[in-house]
Design an enzyme around this catalytic site. Structure first.
Site, PDB file in Angstrom:
ATOM      1  N   CYS A   6       0.824  -1.208   0.000  1.00 39.68           N
ATOM      2  CA  CYS A   6       0.000   0.000   0.000  1.00 39.68           C
ATOM      3  C   CYS A   6       0.858   1.258   0.000  1.00 39.68           C
ATOM      4  O   CYS A   6       2.076   1.208   0.000  1.00 39.68           O
ATOM      5  CB  CYS A   6      -0.931   0.017   1.206  1.00 39.68           C
ATOM      6  SG  CYS A   6      -0.071   0.068   2.772  1.00 39.68           S
ATOM      7  N   GLY A  32      -0.983   0.592  -4.882  1.00 40.94           N
ATOM      8  CA  GLY A  32      -2.142  -0.208  -4.504  1.00 40.94           C
ATOM      9  C   GLY A  32      -3.380   0.257  -5.238  1.00 40.94           C
ATOM     10  O   GLY A  32      -3.608   1.457  -5.352  1.00 40.94           O
ATOM     11  N   ASN A 107       1.530   0.720   6.130  1.00 46.59           N
ATOM     12  CA  ASN A 107       2.183   0.159   4.953  1.00 46.59           C
ATOM     13  C   ASN A 107       3.187  -0.868   5.438  1.00 46.59           C
ATOM     14  O   ASN A 107       4.119  -0.532   6.161  1.00 46.59           O
ATOM     15  CB  ASN A 107       2.892   1.271   4.167  1.00 46.59           C
ATOM     16  CG  ASN A 107       3.710   0.729   3.001  1.00 46.59           C
ATOM     17  OD1 ASN A 107       3.462  -0.368   2.524  1.00 46.59           O
ATOM     18  ND2 ASN A 107       4.687   1.495   2.555  1.00 46.59           N
ATOM     19  N   GLY A 108       3.001  -2.119   5.032  1.00 46.07           N
ATOM     20  CA  GLY A 108       3.933  -3.169   5.439  1.00 46.07           C
ATOM     21  C   GLY A 108       3.210  -4.416   5.876  1.00 46.07           C
ATOM     22  O   GLY A 108       2.002  -4.562   5.703  1.00 46.07           O
ATOM     23  N   CYS A 242      13.909  -2.257   1.955  1.00 43.72           N
ATOM     24  CA  CYS A 242      13.508  -3.160   0.873  1.00 43.72           C
ATOM     25  C   CYS A 242      14.098  -2.687  -0.458  1.00 43.72           C
ATOM     26  O   CYS A 242      13.714  -1.641  -0.980  1.00 43.72           O
ATOM     27  CB  CYS A 242      11.994  -3.212   0.772  1.00 43.72           C
ATOM     28  SG  CYS A 242      11.409  -4.216  -0.616  1.00 43.72           S
ATOM     29  N   TYR A 248      11.717  -1.896  -8.489  1.00 37.35           N
ATOM     30  CA  TYR A 248      10.421  -2.032  -9.162  1.00 37.35           C
ATOM     31  C   TYR A 248       9.328  -1.100  -8.649  1.00 37.35           C
ATOM     32  O   TYR A 248       8.639  -0.451  -9.423  1.00 37.35           O
ATOM     33  CB  TYR A 248       9.954  -3.493  -9.017  1.00 37.35           C
ATOM     34  CG  TYR A 248       8.601  -3.797  -9.623  1.00 37.35           C
ATOM     35  CD1 TYR A 248       8.487  -4.194 -10.945  1.00 37.35           C
ATOM     36  CD2 TYR A 248       7.438  -3.703  -8.859  1.00 37.35           C
ATOM     37  CE1 TYR A 248       7.236  -4.493 -11.495  1.00 37.35           C
ATOM     38  CE2 TYR A 248       6.191  -3.994  -9.408  1.00 37.35           C
ATOM     39  CZ  TYR A 248       6.096  -4.388 -10.727  1.00 37.35           C
ATOM     40  OH  TYR A 248       4.874  -4.670 -11.259  1.00 37.35           O
ATOM     41  N   SER A 289       7.962  -1.317 -16.788  1.00 36.32           N
ATOM     42  CA  SER A 289       8.854  -1.624 -15.678  1.00 36.32           C
ATOM     43  C   SER A 289      10.314  -1.725 -16.081  1.00 36.32           C
ATOM     44  O   SER A 289      11.198  -1.401 -15.301  1.00 36.32           O
ATOM     45  CB  SER A 289       8.415  -2.929 -14.998  1.00 36.32           C
ATOM     46  OG  SER A 289       8.419  -4.001 -15.919  1.00 36.32           O
ATOM     47  N   ASP A 351      14.391  -6.424 -18.540  1.00 28.25           N
ATOM     48  CA  ASP A 351      13.261  -6.249 -17.632  1.00 28.25           C
ATOM     49  C   ASP A 351      13.778  -6.273 -16.203  1.00 28.25           C
ATOM     50  O   ASP A 351      14.935  -6.631 -15.956  1.00 28.25           O
ATOM     51  CB  ASP A 351      12.212  -7.338 -17.846  1.00 28.25           C
ATOM     52  CG  ASP A 351      10.811  -6.893 -17.447  1.00 28.25           C
ATOM     53  OD1 ASP A 351      10.664  -5.748 -16.980  1.00 28.25           O
ATOM     54  OD2 ASP A 351       9.871  -7.696 -17.596  1.00 28.25           O
ATOM     55  N   ASP A 352      12.896  -5.895 -15.260  1.00 35.94           N
ATOM     56  CA  ASP A 352      13.362  -5.750 -13.889  1.00 35.94           C
ATOM     57  C   ASP A 352      13.259  -7.024 -13.066  1.00 35.94           C
ATOM     58  O   ASP A 352      13.882  -7.123 -12.012  1.00 35.94           O
ATOM     59  CB  ASP A 352      12.617  -4.616 -13.167  1.00 35.94           C
ATOM     60  CG  ASP A 352      11.113  -4.785 -13.231  1.00 35.94           C
ATOM     61  OD1 ASP A 352      10.644  -5.936 -13.198  1.00 35.94           O
ATOM     62  OD2 ASP A 352      10.406  -3.774 -13.316  1.00 35.94           O
ATOM     63  N   CYS A 388       8.521 -13.058   0.196  1.00 34.06           N
ATOM     64  CA  CYS A 388       8.724 -11.920   1.095  1.00 34.06           C
ATOM     65  C   CYS A 388       7.576 -11.866   2.091  1.00 34.06           C
ATOM     66  O   CYS A 388       6.420 -12.037   1.728  1.00 34.06           O
ATOM     67  CB  CYS A 388       8.781 -10.614   0.299  1.00 34.06           C
ATOM     68  SG  CYS A 388       8.826  -9.140   1.336  1.00 34.06           S
ATOM     69  N   CYS A 438      17.628  -5.024   2.546  1.00 35.94           N
ATOM     70  CA  CYS A 438      17.153  -6.395   2.724  1.00 35.94           C
ATOM     71  C   CYS A 438      17.239  -7.122   1.380  1.00 35.94           C
ATOM     72  O   CYS A 438      16.714  -6.634   0.375  1.00 35.94           O
ATOM     73  CB  CYS A 438      15.708  -6.390   3.223  1.00 35.94           C
ATOM     74  SG  CYS A 438      14.973  -8.038   3.365  1.00 35.94           S
ATOM     75  N   CYS A 441      14.675 -11.922  -0.427  1.00 41.82           N
ATOM     76  CA  CYS A 441      14.021 -12.610  -1.544  1.00 41.82           C
ATOM     77  C   CYS A 441      15.039 -13.251  -2.488  1.00 41.82           C
ATOM     78  O   CYS A 441      14.686 -14.136  -3.269  1.00 41.82           O
ATOM     79  CB  CYS A 441      13.100 -11.657  -2.296  1.00 41.82           C
ATOM     80  SG  CYS A 441      13.886 -10.145  -2.869  1.00 41.82           S
TER      81      CYS A 441
END
Length: 462
Positions: A6, A32, A107-108, A242, A248, A289, A351-352, A388, A438, A441
């Protein structure tokens, strides 16, 4: 597709607080698209309006001009990673406790939600939603007896584990908090004498607000009347922002974690080109992206940059579904190749990310059908091998293609001549403070392990 949890926005001491919140959320819409909400304080009570859909679908002039009165407001846009996509789970979430009205926007993702929820329910708490954000409200309320609101918020933050950027509106007080690891971004700005908070600085640009600074990990900022105070949450933790915000999620015109997102993505493309630039006729992105890393890749490699795939920017969230024989329509309606650019050409796509690989496979198949001679793929993030739990809706490990297949197997599945992911070292060379991010992932090294007993732990196997 990768989806984010979000975006949040808050403003203090502005006569058009609701209207500015609307535009702030509009600028953050990419974070979001399921629901949106705004809560204001009119001097006597909290006023709220929430709804399912995009920001312009949820709010109209009646809401902004008449119903959402007050000079303090917080807003929220949501994509659900915990809790169903229902109106009762839309935020900001409001409770009334002992004469105090509290609204919270989060958010999170918390990783000990189930544990805390069981504990709170055993103590008599009744939950109205299925979102982890409601846990904060109950914890704050339980710590209010004999303590200030600020102390209650800090006590709640010491109890939870996970990622959170919070905005809390309690009567005439606005509180902003960032978790001790700093997973999610939160920025402070100023416009026409009012203080503003937002997940990204692109919201400030739309309002012509001045960006002051990012909140520090573990910082709480409290605004009341003309006073702005900063507190440090007592919990100490290494900074673990993050990195997917830079890869992204964040808009390229934002400053996030002190980084210029546009320049970061270009540097990722440049590093990728240094690692593996094929002999091809041109470089192209999958819009939108991959655009910025593809620019960097082309500049570093010296290869021509082309837009051989065109995105339809007027596609909404829904459209009339085609019949079964119109295969892959949902992909084609959003992005379509320029046929004259494809036949007989050797192409490098940048691409990402690759998550499941199914969408990319469909697009590569179309390029082959149009006569592409070679198709090479370069990815500006390392292989995503682990889910994640901090607010990014990655698939479970079983659905992540890089977690279960080698590079050569992925090449065969997608139908490409070669594949190269940027290395973790190359990715970290693209950012200013590599020690602060972090990478769970990619590596499985989670800064906060799951608390046990729920879906999250079943997915990660902890």
């Amino acid at each position: 597709m990768i989806r984010h949890y979000c975006g949040i926005f808050g403003i203090y001491n502005h006569a058009e607080a609701a209207r500015l919140s609307y535009f702030g959320l509009y600028a953050l819409q990419h974070r979001g698209q399921e629901s949106a909400g705004i809560v204001t304080w009119d001097g006597q009570k909290l006023r709220e309006h929430r709804g399912m859909g995009l920001v312009p679908e949820v709010f109209n002039e009646r809401h902004l001009g008449k119903e959402l009165k007050g000079d303090i407001a917080i807003g929220h846009i949501r994509y659900s990673t915990t809790g169903a996509s229902l109106i009762r789970n839309a935020q900001p979430f409001i409770v009334r406790y002992k004469g105090l009205e509290i609204a919270i926007a989060h958010n999170g993702n918390l990783v000990n939600t189930l544990e805390l929820r069981r504990e709170l329910e055993e103590q008599g708490s009744i939950f109205q939603t299925s979102i982890d954000s409601e846990v904060f409200v109950h914890l704050i309320a339980r710590n209010l007896n004999g303590h200030t609101l600020e102390e209650a918020v800090m006590a709640a933050c010491r109890k939870v584990k996970g990622a959170y950027a919070l905005l809390i509106l309690a009567n005439n007080k606005l509180i902003a908090v960032r978790d001790p690891h700093g997973f999610r971004p939160l920025a402070l700005g100023r416009v026409a004498g009012a203080h503003v908070f937002a997940s990204e600085t692109c919201a400030f640009d739309l309002l012509e607000a001045e960006f002051i600074r990012s909140l520090d990990p573990g910082e709480m900022v409290v605004i009341e009347d003309t006073k702005v105070q900063s507190y440090k949450i007592e919990t100490e933790a290494p900074t673990r922002q993050c990195i997917f915000e830079l890869i992204y999620f964040a808009r390229p015109d934002s400053l996030v974690f002190g980084e210029d997102v546009y320049q970061c993505r270009k540097r990722m493309g440049q590093e990728l080109a240094r690692e593996s630039a094929p002999d091809v006729d041109f470089v192209m992105p999958f819009p939108d992206s991959g655009v910025y890393s593809a620019v960097g890749f082309a500049q570093e490699s010296g290869l021509p940059y082309e837009h051989a795939m065109i995105r339809n920017h007027y596609v909404g969230r829904t459209f009339i579904q085609p019949s079964q024989d119109m295969r892959d329509f949902s992909v084609r309606v959003k992005i379509n190749p320029v046929k004259s650019m494809i036949k007989g050409k050797r192409i490098c796509i940048v691409d990402d990310s690759i998550v499941r690989g199914t969408t990319i496979r469909t697009r590569v198949k179309k390029l082959r059908e149009l006569g592409a001679r070679e198709v090479h793929f370069r990815v500006s993030c390392p292989p995503i091998k682990f889910p994640c739990f901090y607010g990014i809706d990655f698939a479970s490990k079983g659905e992540l293609i890089a977690a279960n297949h080698s590079v050569s197997e992925i090449e065969r599945f997608i139908g490409i001549d070669s594949l190269h992911y940027i290395t973790i070292e190359g990715l970290l060379r693209s950012v200013s403070h590599p020690e602060n991010y972090c990478l769970a992932c990619f590596t499985g090294d989670y800064p906060i392990p799951c608390a046990g007993g729920g879906k999250l732990c079943l997915e990660c196997g902890c």
